[in-house]
Design a protein around this motif. Structure first.
Motif, PDB file in Angstrom:
ATOM      1  N   THR A  42     -11.966  17.849   4.564  1.00 37.52           N
ATOM      2  CA  THR A  42     -11.329  16.582   4.898  1.00 37.52           C
ATOM      3  C   THR A  42      -9.828  16.792   5.078  1.00 37.52           C
ATOM      4  OG1 THR A  42     -10.955  14.300   4.151  1.00 37.52           O
ATOM      5  CG2 THR A  42     -10.992  15.991   2.464  1.00 37.52           C
ATOM      6  N   SER A  43      -9.185  15.796   5.659  1.00 35.44           N
ATOM      7  CA  SER A  43      -7.730  15.792   5.675  1.00 35.44           C
ATOM      8  C   SER A  43      -7.238  15.269   4.321  1.00 35.44           C
ATOM      9  CB  SER A  43      -7.228  14.910   6.820  1.00 35.44           C
ATOM     10  OG  SER A  43      -5.808  14.981   6.917  1.00 35.44           O
ATOM     11  N   TRP A  44      -5.938  15.208   4.159  1.00 38.86           N
ATOM     12  CA  TRP A  44      -5.364  14.814   2.873  1.00 38.86           C
ATOM     13  C   TRP A  44      -5.263  13.306   2.689  1.00 38.86           C
ATOM     14  CZ3 TRP A  44      -0.968  11.850   3.223  1.00 38.86           C
ATOM     15  CH2 TRP A  44      -0.269  11.887   4.435  1.00 38.86           C
ATOM     16  N   GLU A  45      -5.351  12.541   3.759  1.00 35.72           N
ATOM     17  CA  GLU A  45      -5.128  11.095   3.647  1.00 35.72           C
ATOM     18  C   GLU A  45      -6.081  10.403   2.669  1.00 35.72           C
ATOM     19  OE1 GLU A  45      -3.328  12.304   7.578  1.00 35.72           O
ATOM     20  OE2 GLU A  45      -5.197  12.745   6.488  1.00 35.72           O
ATOM     21  N   PRO A  46      -7.369  10.761   2.638  1.00 31.84           N
ATOM     22  CA  PRO A  46      -8.237  10.131   1.633  1.00 31.84           C
ATOM     23  C   PRO A  46      -7.805  10.405   0.204  1.00 31.84           C
ATOM     24  CG  PRO A  46      -9.549  11.117   3.371  1.00 31.84           C
ATOM     25  CD  PRO A  46      -8.141  11.580   3.591  1.00 31.84           C
ATOM     26  N   TRP A  47      -7.258  11.583  -0.058  1.00 30.88           N
ATOM     27  CA  TRP A  47      -6.755  11.866  -1.399  1.00 30.88           C
ATOM     28  C   TRP A  47      -5.564  10.964  -1.714  1.00 30.88           C
ATOM     29  CZ3 TRP A  47      -6.281  17.705   0.086  1.00 30.88           C
ATOM     30  CH2 TRP A  47      -7.559  18.257   0.227  1.00 30.88           C
ATOM     31  N   ASP A  48      -4.715  10.757  -0.703  1.00 30.63           N
ATOM     32  CA  ASP A  48      -3.500   9.979  -0.935  1.00 30.63           C
ATOM     33  C   ASP A  48      -3.787   8.502  -1.163  1.00 30.63           C
ATOM     34  OD1 ASP A  48      -0.588   9.818  -1.070  1.00 30.63           O
ATOM     35  OD2 ASP A  48      -0.757   8.661   0.778  1.00 30.63           O
ATOM     36  N   GLU A  49      -4.947   8.023  -0.736  1.00 32.71           N
ATOM     37  CA  GLU A  49      -5.297   6.626  -1.019  1.00 32.71           C
ATOM     38  C   GLU A  49      -5.294   6.357  -2.520  1.00 32.71           C
ATOM     39  OE1 GLU A  49      -9.036   5.907   0.832  1.00 32.71           O
ATOM     40  OE2 GLU A  49      -8.237   6.075   2.890  1.00 32.71           O
ATOM     41  N   SER A  50      -5.571   7.396  -3.298  1.00 27.15           N
ATOM     42  CA  SER A  50      -5.567   7.253  -4.753  1.00 27.15           C
ATOM     43  C   SER A  50      -4.184   6.910  -5.292  1.00 27.15           C
ATOM     44  CB  SER A  50      -6.071   8.542  -5.410  1.00 27.15           C
ATOM     45  OG  SER A  50      -7.392   8.821  -5.016  1.00 27.15           O
ATOM     46  N   THR A  51      -3.138   7.361  -4.600  1.00 22.85           N
ATOM     47  CA  THR A  51      -1.777   7.057  -5.044  1.00 22.85           C
ATOM     48  C   THR A  51      -1.537   5.556  -5.005  1.00 22.85           C
ATOM     49  OG1 THR A  51      -1.062   9.172  -4.109  1.00 22.85           O
ATOM     50  CG2 THR A  51       0.652   7.608  -4.715  1.00 22.85           C
ATOM     51  N   GLY A  52      -1.956   4.913  -3.923  1.00 26.84           N
ATOM     52  CA  GLY A  52      -1.811   3.468  -3.828  1.00 26.84           C
ATOM     53  C   GLY A  52      -2.640   2.736  -4.864  1.00 26.84           C
ATOM     54  N   ARG A  53      -3.845   3.213  -5.102  1.00 31.48           N
ATOM     55  CA  ARG A  53      -4.696   2.591  -6.134  1.00 31.48           C
ATOM     56  C   ARG A  53      -4.057   2.707  -7.510  1.00 31.48           C
ATOM     57  NH1 ARG A  53     -10.039   5.748  -5.732  1.00 31.48           N
ATOM     58  NH2 ARG A  53     -10.384   4.676  -7.734  1.00 31.48           N
ATOM     59  N   ALA A  54      -3.514   3.886  -7.813  1.00 28.41           N
ATOM     60  CA  ALA A  54      -2.866   4.085  -9.111  1.00 28.41           C
ATOM     61  C   ALA A  54      -1.637   3.195  -9.246  1.00 28.41           C
ATOM     62  CB  ALA A  54      -2.478   5.554  -9.291  1.00 28.41           C
ATOM     63  N   ARG A  55      -0.866   3.064  -8.174  1.00 28.56           N
ATOM     64  CA  ARG A  55       0.324   2.208  -8.194  1.00 28.56           C
ATOM     65  C   ARG A  55      -0.070   0.761  -8.512  1.00 28.56           C
ATOM     66  NH1 ARG A  55       4.916   3.219  -4.976  1.00 28.56           N
ATOM     67  NH2 ARG A  55       3.619   4.406  -3.501  1.00 28.56           N
ATOM     68  N   GLU A  56      -1.092   0.272  -7.823  1.00 25.66           N
ATOM     69  CA  GLU A  56      -1.538  -1.111  -8.020  1.00 25.66           C
ATOM     70  C   GLU A  56      -2.078  -1.313  -9.434  1.00 25.66           C
ATOM     71  OE1 GLU A  56      -1.324  -3.652  -5.970  1.00 25.66           O
ATOM     72  OE2 GLU A  56      -0.611  -2.630  -4.156  1.00 25.66           O
ATOM     73  N   SER A  57      -2.851  -0.371  -9.917  1.00 27.03           N
ATOM     74  CA  SER A  57      -3.426  -0.493 -11.251  1.00 27.03           C
ATOM     75  C   SER A  57      -2.347  -0.480 -12.324  1.00 27.03           C
ATOM     76  CB  SER A  57      -4.423   0.650 -11.486  1.00 27.03           C
ATOM     77  OG  SER A  57      -5.070   0.506 -12.728  1.00 27.03           O
ATOM     78  N   PHE A  58      -1.407   0.449 -12.211  1.00 27.92           N
ATOM     79  CA  PHE A  58      -0.307   0.516 -13.175  1.00 27.92           C
ATOM     80  C   PHE A  58       0.470  -0.791 -13.176  1.00 27.92           C
ATOM     81  CE2 PHE A  58       4.152   1.492 -14.210  1.00 27.92           C
ATOM     82  CZ  PHE A  58       4.007   2.102 -15.443  1.00 27.92           C
ATOM     83  N   ALA A  59       0.733  -1.337 -11.999  1.00 21.47           N
ATOM     84  CA  ALA A  59       1.469  -2.600 -11.909  1.00 21.47           C
ATOM     85  C   ALA A  59       0.749  -3.698 -12.673  1.00 21.47           C
ATOM     86  CB  ALA A  59       1.661  -2.993 -10.444  1.00 21.47           C
ATOM     87  N   ARG A  60      -0.565  -3.772 -12.511  1.00 20.64           N
ATOM     88  CA  ARG A  60      -1.320  -4.808 -13.233  1.00 20.64           C
ATOM     89  C   ARG A  60      -1.283  -4.573 -14.737  1.00 20.64           C
ATOM     90  NH1 ARG A  60      -4.820  -4.000  -8.629  1.00 20.64           N
ATOM     91  NH2 ARG A  60      -6.053  -2.483  -9.835  1.00 20.64           N
ATOM     92  N   ILE A  61      -1.382  -3.322 -15.161  1.00 19.92           N
ATOM     93  CA  ILE A  61      -1.409  -3.019 -16.597  1.00 19.92           C
ATOM     94  C   ILE A  61      -0.107  -3.427 -17.280  1.00 19.92           C
ATOM     95  CG2 ILE A  61      -1.451  -1.119 -18.269  1.00 19.92           C
ATOM     96  CD1 ILE A  61      -3.460   0.286 -16.408  1.00 19.92           C
ATOM     97  N   VAL A  62       1.039  -3.228 -16.599  1.00 18.86           N
ATOM     98  CA  VAL A  62       2.335  -3.521 -17.231  1.00 18.86           C
ATOM     99  C   VAL A  62       2.923  -4.849 -16.756  1.00 18.86           C
ATOM    100  CG1 VAL A  62       2.811  -1.077 -17.599  1.00 18.86           C
ATOM    101  CG2 VAL A  62       3.679  -2.197 -15.530  1.00 18.86           C
ATOM    102  N   GLY A  63       2.154  -5.622 -16.007  1.00 15.76           N
ATOM    103  CA  GLY A  63       2.616  -6.947 -15.594  1.00 15.76           C
ATOM    104  C   GLY A  63       3.743  -6.922 -14.591  1.00 15.76           C
TER     105      GLY A  63
END
Length: 344
Positions: A42-63
């Motif tokens: 695969t290319s790297w873009e599918p791996w990088d989608e995880s960065t956005g998911r982690a960003r969103e999740s962290f934001a929710r966890i810390v308000g």
């Protein structure tokens, strides 16, 4: 939520304060990505989608709003542009046992008069007085497990308009914490968020974003990431993404499902589990109950007793440090106490 099968720790792991154990979804996601990498599937873009998911999740966890969250690799690197933004001669207040990732980034500016003042934990709030420009402290101390009275620190910092910079590495994932009243809250995810080392996430308040220069800006900090691979034209993101460091793909591949699982379980639920076990351990040692998942005690011979019993903990600042997380069981606690019984 039934957590059976989500982890498979060997009995006696009491060292999450050093590194957390990956839950099954994080481990499997990482193995799949590594398998694809090995053969170029695969290319790297599918791996990088995880960065956005982690960003969103962290934001929710810390308000926080996700537009105020950036990604990086380490706490000290994340703090570098913040430290560079303080004026010459600024005074930075910290705890005298603060982990150095939140000390050295300030101290390296000593040549322009930046001073770091370190005080005991129990003196921190009363030391937040006029003349202090920055309060830089951990939400939970690595060596002692002491939990910061964050509301008191926020109130005192606000009263003198000092920037408040929180290292939340030992807190996020088990200790309920939000960014209310905080200017910067940075956490590496490889401990209580049970992710691969190399995925750091941070919140920057709007006022702090305005003060800081994104000195590590690269292609990933651009407003149009995929249109900014080459050339001298720079248009950075207009939110905290301009402070992004290009992510270590596989670290974030493991981080995204781990953070999302923390959300599913609920930090409050994890907190109750961890404190129940930590306080059972403390009671067995004759210590009073605490509000921390980290137990630090001076018990001569404990390190050797743990090693003989196959229990993995840590020694920090000369004291035994045991830490209890969602995959820790009462059997782990009893095994640890049995090992220490001849010393108590």
């Amino acid at each position: 939520m039934d957590i059976a099968g989500l982890w498979d720790p060997e009995p006696g792991w009491l060292n999450t304060a050093s590194y957390g154990l990956p839950p099954k979804p994080a481990w499997e996601a990482l193995q799949a990505a590594l398998s694809d990498w090995r053969v170029g599937a695969t290319s790297w873009e599918p791996w990088d989608e995880s960065t956005g998911r982690a960003r969103e999740s962290f934001a929710r966890i810390v308000g926080a709003d996700s537009e105020h969250v950036f990604v990086g690799s380490t706490v000290s690197a994340a703090l570098a542009p913040v430290a560079a933004a303080v004026p010459d001669g600024a005074k930075v207040l910290t705890d005298n046992v603060e982990f150095t990732s939140n000390v050295f980034p300030w101290q390296v500016h000593a040549d322009r008069g930046v001073q770091v003042l370190a005080v005991p934990s129990d003196k921190l709030v009363e030391s937040i007085t006029p003349g202090i420009d920055v309060v830089a402290v951990s939400a939970v101390q690595s060596s002692t497990g002491d939990v910061l009275d964050l509301p008191a620190v926020v109130a005192a910092s606000k009263q003198i308009d000092a920037l408040l910079v929180i290292d939340a590495t030992q807190a996020v994932g088990w200790h309920p914490i939000t960014v209310d009243g905080v200017d910067a809250l940075i956490a590496h995810s490889y401990k209580w968020l049970m992710s691969p080392r190399g995925a750091t996430l941070g919140y920057l308040s709007p006022r702090l974003q305005e003060r800081c220069r994104p000195s590590a800006a690269g292609w990933y900090a651009a407003n149009d990431v995929h249109g900014s691979y080459y050339g001298p034209v720079m248009e950075l993101a207009h939110d905290a993404r301009r402070f992004d460091q290009s992510p270590a793909w596989f670290s974030f591949v493991g981080a995204a499902p781990a953070l999302e699982l923390v959300e599913q379980l609920g930090v409050e639920t994890i907190n109750r589990h961890n404190l129940a076990l930590a306080n059972e351990f403390r009671d067995g040692l004759g210590l009073p109950p605490s509000n921390s998942a980290i137990v630090s005690t001076n018990l001569p011979g404990a390190q050797e007793a743990f090693a003989a019993a196959g229990i993995r903990a840590a020694v920090r600042d000369g004291k035994l440090r045991a830490s209890f997380h969602i995959y820790t069981t009462r059997a782990d606690v009893h095994q640890a106490l049995s090992a220490l019984k001849p010393l108590i």
